[in-house]
Write an enzyme that holds these catalytic residues in place. Structure first.
Site, PDB file in Angstrom:
ATOM      1  N   LYS A 193       0.709  -1.003  -0.353  1.00 32.97           N
ATOM      2  CA  LYS A 193       0.061   0.453   0.152  1.00 32.97           C
ATOM      3  C   LYS A 193       1.020   1.475   0.058  1.00 32.97           C
ATOM      4  O   LYS A 193       0.666   2.677  -0.902  1.00 32.97           O
ATOM      5  CB  LYS A 193      -0.762  -0.240   0.921  1.00 32.97           C
ATOM      6  CG  LYS A 193      -1.793   1.121   2.158  1.00 32.97           C
ATOM      7  CD  LYS A 193      -1.177   2.467   2.667  1.00 32.97           C
ATOM      8  CE  LYS A 193      -0.608   1.771   3.718  1.00 32.97           C
ATOM      9  NZ  LYS A 193      -1.703   1.658   4.788  1.00 32.97           N
ATOM     10  N   HIS A 243      11.950  25.300  11.003  1.00 33.79           N
ATOM     11  CA  HIS A 243      11.744  26.429   9.885  1.00 33.79           C
ATOM     12  C   HIS A 243      12.721  25.991   8.768  1.00 33.79           C
ATOM     13  O   HIS A 243      13.630  25.760   9.033  1.00 33.79           O
ATOM     14  CB  HIS A 243      11.436  27.667   9.962  1.00 33.79           C
ATOM     15  CG  HIS A 243      10.722  28.399   9.113  1.00 33.79           C
ATOM     16  ND1 HIS A 243      10.133  28.596   9.202  1.00 33.79           N
ATOM     17  CD2 HIS A 243      11.117  29.627   8.321  1.00 33.79           C
ATOM     18  CE1 HIS A 243       9.441  29.193   7.850  1.00 33.79           C
ATOM     19  NE2 HIS A 243      10.490  29.986   7.578  1.00 33.79           N
TER      20      HIS A 243
END
Length: 531
Positions: free
Chosen positions: A101, A506
């Site tokens: 999957k 970030h």
């Protein structure tokens, strides 16, 4: 000596057993066999432990028990699907579940990445198309290597492996039948049931004759073409997602709600994203007949469905119909009635204690067949290992079924840990909760300029427990990787204050959980203008 006033008065090797009823009961619970073996060098059983089922949980338990010095046997047999599909050692996850999957999901993501790449300066003139046969062959080759690895691992741990169907015939004894119909008999002091589940069929004309399930899909030798997926389970949505992602025409027929048991806001957002990317949803209908119009690979099928809210009839033609309406526990045909193991008659699942022990003391169960427990591979593996350690190493650590993280690999992945919002409201009351949420736009998607403000994150906090995080939900790329990290923090008692004090990395998607400040109750806007 015994204060027993009835006959017979039974002793075994000097130990008083009791009368007729007590002796029969001792035979049923296995203590008689132990007594018969005491005082001699001959063991009363062939094995210390027989594990029935060679999936992730069964293999983990058997190998752990063998490592602890016990004589162990694994009995594993895959009953072929109505279309004749079967597979090797390793269970659902490896052969027809998580592994293929995720790899097909990756194939679909690569298709999207190819489209995005043009915006990042990649130039290619060749028309890009997907080859189903190449993908299936590569995935099956990898799965084959895993099957072989499991067999080698069992041999290295001196675990006896038999590719045979196990069935209890009396206490402590099973009959094992191989593919040729040859029968052997084996006894053990203890048994672990790890038989897993298989897909459920609709019970309508033509379903088993013409439809496939996830058991067939991942080794299908031809491209399925125009496909109808019946069901709204995570299996249904994952399969529909990657089939659409490789360019197929896909529809999903939904009886009621998407992803039952999951947070419904997240489920609807995942479904809405699929719809905007070409997956068609046929809501409030159930199939009543499947008819073959044309043979072939694929052929052509006619589906007749009835509305769940009236007398409306839907008819459609498809190349393939994939049924994904749920799974049934493989417990009804292994002779549990002969040894008195109780099952939940509604779903075939087995009620167990907090130590995975059934009502028959020498029989244990792990994995997807447990009643009321999570159907996840890592849970079965953890439960299997810990069970072996409790049985043979004096451990007292039990499997913790609370705050288990999981991810639904829809095109826009959905990761979660803890409670869905609906259940949190039911358990704690809406006034005792604070729900923080935000939309976000992954930096990688800004240059291709797609799916702005589609990804979504929310945490559910219990105000009565210092704003402890009791529900974590994220819808976006790499949701599984994000959720796995935060799951450890939730296990440690994560609070909103600790999230606020955490400095984000970030630019990442996960950092939104460190900067969330809008609550649902405030009604404030959550759309994001940029990173």
């Amino acid at each position: 000596m015994t204060n027993q006033r009835t006959v017979p008065n039974v002793f075994v090797n000097g130990t008083h057993v009791g009368g007729c009823d007590a002796t029969l009961q001792a035979y049923q619970n296995g203590s008689l066999q132990k007594l018969l073996g005491s005082g001699t060098d001959v063991k009363p059983y062939d094995y210390d432990l027989i594990v029935i089922g060679g999936g992730s949980g069964g293999l983990a338990c058997s190998k752990e028990a063998a490592t602890l010095g016990k004589k162990v046997m694994v009995l594993d047999y895959v009953v072929p699907t109505p279309l004749g599909t079967s597979w090797g050692l390793g269970g659902t996850c490896v052969n027809v579940g998580c592994i293929p999957k995720k790899l097909m999901h990756q194939a679909a993501l690569l298709g999207q990445a190819l489209k995005d790449s043009r915006k990042f300066g990649w130039q290619y003139d060749e028309q890009v198309k997907h080859n189903w046969e190449t993908m299936v062959e590569a995935i099956q080759n990898y799965i084959g290597s895993l099957n072989w690895g499991y067999r080698v691992s069992l041999r290295e741990k001196t675990v006896t492996y038999l590719n045979a169907y196990a069935e209890f015939i009396e206490p402590h004894k099973v009959k094992a039948t191989n593919r040729k119909g040859q029968e052997t008999y084996h006894t053990a002091e203890r048994f672990v049931l790890a038989t897993g589940e298989r897909p459920r069929y609709l019970g309508i004309p033509g379903d088993k004759e013409y439809c496939i399930t996830s058991d067939d899909l991942f080794s299908l030798p031809y491209c399925p073409g125009k496909t109808l997926v019946v069901g709204a389970s995570y299996v249904a949505l994952e399969c529909a997602g990657f089939l659409a992602g490789i360019g197929l025409d896909v529809s999903v027929m939904v009886r009621s709600i998407l992803l039952r048991g999951f947070d419904q806001e997240m489920a609807e957002r995942a479904g809405a994203h699929m719809e905007t990317h070409g997956v068609k949803f046929i809501r409030k209908f159930v199939p009543i007949q499947i008819e073959r119009l044309e043979e072939g690979m694929p052929g052509r099928l006619k589906v007749v469905a009835r509305s769940t809210e009236g007398s409306d009839i839907f008819e459609g033609e498809y190349n393939t119909v994939l049924i994904a309406i749920g799974r049934d526990a493989c417990t009804r045909n292994i002779g549990l009635d002969k040894i008195g193991v109780r099952i939940n008659e509604k779903n075939g699942k087995i009620p167990v204690s907090d130590e995975e022990q059934t009502n028959v003391p020498y029989v244990y169960a792990i994995g997807d067949i447990l009643d009321g427990k999570l159907e996840l591979t890592p849970v079965a593996i953890q439960a299997g290992r810990l069970l072996a350690r409790r049985l043979y190493a004096g451990s007292s650590i039990k499997c913790d079924y609370v705050n288990v993280p999981t991810t639904v690999f829809t095109p826009l992945e959905y990761g979660c840990c803890g409670l869905p919002e609906e259940r949190a409201v039911k358990e704690y009351g809406e006034h005792n909760l604070e729900v923080y949420h935000t939309l976000f736009w992954p930096l990688e998607w800004t240059v291709p300029n797609r799916d702005n403000n589609t990804c979504y994150a929310k945490i559910i906090c219990n105000k009565l427990a210092n704003n402890r995080v009791i529900g974590f939900h994220v819808l976006g790329p790499n949701a599984g990787e994000i959720t796995q990290g935060f799951a450890a923090a939730i296990k440690c008692g994560l609070t909103k204050e600790l999230l606020n004090e955490t400095i984000g990395i970030h630019p990442t998607s996960a950092e939104v959980f460190t900067t969330m400040n809008v609550t649902k109750s405030s009604g404030q806007e959550i759309t994001q203008a940029g990173c």
